[in-house]
Design a protein around this motif. Structure first.
Motif, PDB file in Angstrom:
ATOM      1  N   MET A 206       8.296 -18.413 -23.119  1.00 24.91           N
ATOM      2  CA  MET A 206       9.785 -18.842 -22.654  1.00 24.91           C
ATOM      3  C   MET A 206      10.392 -17.523 -22.485  1.00 24.91           C
ATOM      4  O   MET A 206      10.830 -16.676 -23.351  1.00 24.91           O
ATOM      5  CB  MET A 206      10.557 -19.690 -23.775  1.00 24.91           C
ATOM      6  N   PRO A 207      10.975 -17.061 -21.092  1.00 28.93           N
ATOM      7  CA  PRO A 207      11.785 -15.676 -20.806  1.00 28.93           C
ATOM      8  C   PRO A 207      13.096 -16.009 -21.365  1.00 28.93           C
ATOM      9  O   PRO A 207      13.606 -14.932 -21.666  1.00 28.93           O
ATOM     10  CB  PRO A 207      11.327 -15.683 -19.488  1.00 28.93           C
ATOM     11  N   GLN A 208      13.902 -17.016 -21.585  1.00 32.40           N
ATOM     12  CA  GLN A 208      15.118 -17.078 -21.908  1.00 32.40           C
ATOM     13  C   GLN A 208      15.272 -16.632 -23.388  1.00 32.40           C
ATOM     14  O   GLN A 208      16.216 -16.183 -23.907  1.00 32.40           O
ATOM     15  CB  GLN A 208      15.749 -18.459 -21.639  1.00 32.40           C
ATOM     16  N   LEU A 209      14.188 -16.776 -24.236  1.00 23.68           N
ATOM     17  CA  LEU A 209      14.099 -16.395 -25.630  1.00 23.68           C
ATOM     18  C   LEU A 209      14.232 -14.622 -25.814  1.00 23.68           C
ATOM     19  O   LEU A 209      14.378 -14.347 -26.957  1.00 23.68           O
ATOM     20  CB  LEU A 209      13.244 -17.028 -26.537  1.00 23.68           C
ATOM     21  N   ASN A 210      13.853 -14.091 -24.750  1.00 24.71           N
ATOM     22  CA  ASN A 210      13.675 -12.419 -24.779  1.00 24.71           C
ATOM     23  C   ASN A 210      15.044 -12.075 -24.646  1.00 24.71           C
ATOM     24  O   ASN A 210      15.417 -12.186 -23.320  1.00 24.71           O
ATOM     25  CB  ASN A 210      12.419 -12.075 -23.947  1.00 24.71           C
ATOM     26  N   PRO A 211      15.609 -11.578 -25.414  1.00 24.95           N
ATOM     27  CA  PRO A 211      17.130 -11.249 -25.115  1.00 24.95           C
ATOM     28  C   PRO A 211      16.980  -9.631 -24.469  1.00 24.95           C
ATOM     29  O   PRO A 211      18.170  -9.233 -23.947  1.00 24.95           O
ATOM     30  CB  PRO A 211      17.765 -11.061 -26.153  1.00 24.95           C
ATOM     31  N   SER A 212      16.018  -9.017 -24.409  1.00 22.16           N
ATOM     32  CA  SER A 212      15.989  -7.752 -23.772  1.00 22.16           C
ATOM     33  C   SER A 212      16.326  -7.550 -22.258  1.00 22.16           C
ATOM     34  O   SER A 212      17.246  -6.647 -22.075  1.00 22.16           O
ATOM     35  CB  SER A 212      14.604  -7.264 -23.744  1.00 22.16           C
ATOM     36  N   PRO A 213      16.160  -8.277 -21.112  1.00 21.03           N
ATOM     37  CA  PRO A 213      16.599  -8.089 -19.941  1.00 21.03           C
ATOM     38  C   PRO A 213      18.047  -8.242 -19.686  1.00 21.03           C
ATOM     39  O   PRO A 213      18.860  -7.771 -19.010  1.00 21.03           O
ATOM     40  CB  PRO A 213      15.531  -8.964 -19.098  1.00 21.03           C
ATOM     41  N   TRP A 214      18.496  -9.682 -20.400  1.00 18.52           N
ATOM     42  CA  TRP A 214      20.011  -9.881 -19.994  1.00 18.52           C
ATOM     43  C   TRP A 214      20.780  -9.484 -21.081  1.00 18.52           C
ATOM     44  O   TRP A 214      22.082  -9.438 -20.472  1.00 18.52           O
ATOM     45  CB  TRP A 214      19.920 -11.554 -19.797  1.00 18.52           C
ATOM     46  N   LEU A 215      20.748  -9.307 -22.199  1.00 11.42           N
ATOM     47  CA  LEU A 215      21.571  -8.909 -23.144  1.00 11.42           C
ATOM     48  C   LEU A 215      22.355  -7.472 -22.658  1.00 11.42           C
ATOM     49  O   LEU A 215      23.667  -7.479 -22.777  1.00 11.42           O
ATOM     50  CB  LEU A 215      20.939  -8.832 -24.490  1.00 11.42           C
ATOM     51  N   PHE A 216      21.571  -6.329 -22.363  1.00 14.76           N
ATOM     52  CA  PHE A 216      22.051  -5.146 -22.009  1.00 14.76           C
ATOM     53  C   PHE A 216      22.872  -5.442 -20.552  1.00 14.76           C
ATOM     54  O   PHE A 216      23.818  -4.938 -20.590  1.00 14.76           O
ATOM     55  CB  PHE A 216      20.859  -4.236 -21.763  1.00 14.76           C
ATOM     56  N   ILE A 217      22.452  -6.230 -19.918  1.00 20.55           N
ATOM     57  CA  ILE A 217      23.151  -6.290 -18.646  1.00 20.55           C
ATOM     58  C   ILE A 217      24.662  -6.962 -18.912  1.00 20.55           C
ATOM     59  O   ILE A 217      25.597  -6.809 -18.519  1.00 20.55           O
ATOM     60  CB  ILE A 217      22.477  -7.133 -17.374  1.00 20.55           C
ATOM     61  N   MET A 218      24.729  -8.051 -19.904  1.00 14.92           N
ATOM     62  CA  MET A 218      25.912  -8.702 -20.161  1.00 14.92           C
ATOM     63  C   MET A 218      26.559  -7.857 -20.960  1.00 14.92           C
ATOM     64  O   MET A 218      27.824  -7.817 -20.554  1.00 14.92           O
ATOM     65  CB  MET A 218      25.496 -10.102 -20.923  1.00 14.92           C
ATOM     66  N   LEU A 219      26.287  -7.009 -21.882  1.00 10.00           N
ATOM     67  CA  LEU A 219      27.118  -6.190 -22.632  1.00 10.00           C
ATOM     68  C   LEU A 219      27.555  -5.088 -21.642  1.00 10.00           C
ATOM     69  O   LEU A 219      28.855  -4.683 -21.767  1.00 10.00           O
ATOM     70  CB  LEU A 219      26.178  -5.463 -23.739  1.00 10.00           C
ATOM     71  N   THR A 220      27.036  -4.613 -20.716  1.00 14.13           N
ATOM     72  CA  THR A 220      27.173  -3.444 -19.885  1.00 14.13           C
ATOM     73  C   THR A 220      28.322  -4.016 -18.967  1.00 14.13           C
ATOM     74  O   THR A 220      29.407  -3.408 -18.625  1.00 14.13           O
ATOM     75  CB  THR A 220      26.001  -2.969 -19.113  1.00 14.13           C
ATOM     76  N   SER A 221      28.289  -5.140 -18.498  1.00 14.85           N
ATOM     77  CA  SER A 221      29.279  -5.545 -17.611  1.00 14.85           C
ATOM     78  C   SER A 221      30.549  -6.258 -18.249  1.00 14.85           C
ATOM     79  O   SER A 221      31.638  -5.801 -17.668  1.00 14.85           O
ATOM     80  CB  SER A 221      28.735  -7.066 -16.763  1.00 14.85           C
ATOM     81  N   TRP A 222      30.407  -6.537 -19.206  1.00 12.26           N
ATOM     82  CA  TRP A 222      31.561  -6.713 -20.308  1.00 12.26           C
ATOM     83  C   TRP A 222      32.345  -5.585 -20.580  1.00 12.26           C
ATOM     84  O   TRP A 222      33.647  -5.575 -20.450  1.00 12.26           O
ATOM     85  CB  TRP A 222      31.266  -7.614 -21.350  1.00 12.26           C
TER      86      TRP A 222
END
Length: 55
Positions: free
Chosen positions: A1-17
């Motif tokens: 399940m790729p949605q359980l891996n926070p590596s790709p989207w967590l950095f993008i979300m934090l950077t955008s915020w």
């Protein structure tokens, strides 16, 4: 399940915020002026009490 891996989207979300809150938001707020407070006297409306039919 790729949605359980926070590596790709967590950095993008934090950077955008961080970009939004530290760079874009102060630039936008410098253009928006708040409404100045008005010096109107507050008028309380005259109300009549309700007559209940069962009292």
């Amino acid at each position: 399940m790729p949605q359980l891996n926070p590596s790709p989207w967590l950095f993008i979300m934090l950077t955008s915020w961080l970009t939004y809150s530290l760079i874009i938001q102060p630039k936008l707020l410098s253009f928006v002026t708040a409404n100045p407070p008005s010096n109107k006297a507050s008028v309380t409306p005259s109300t009549t009490p309700w007559t209940w039919p069962w009292t």
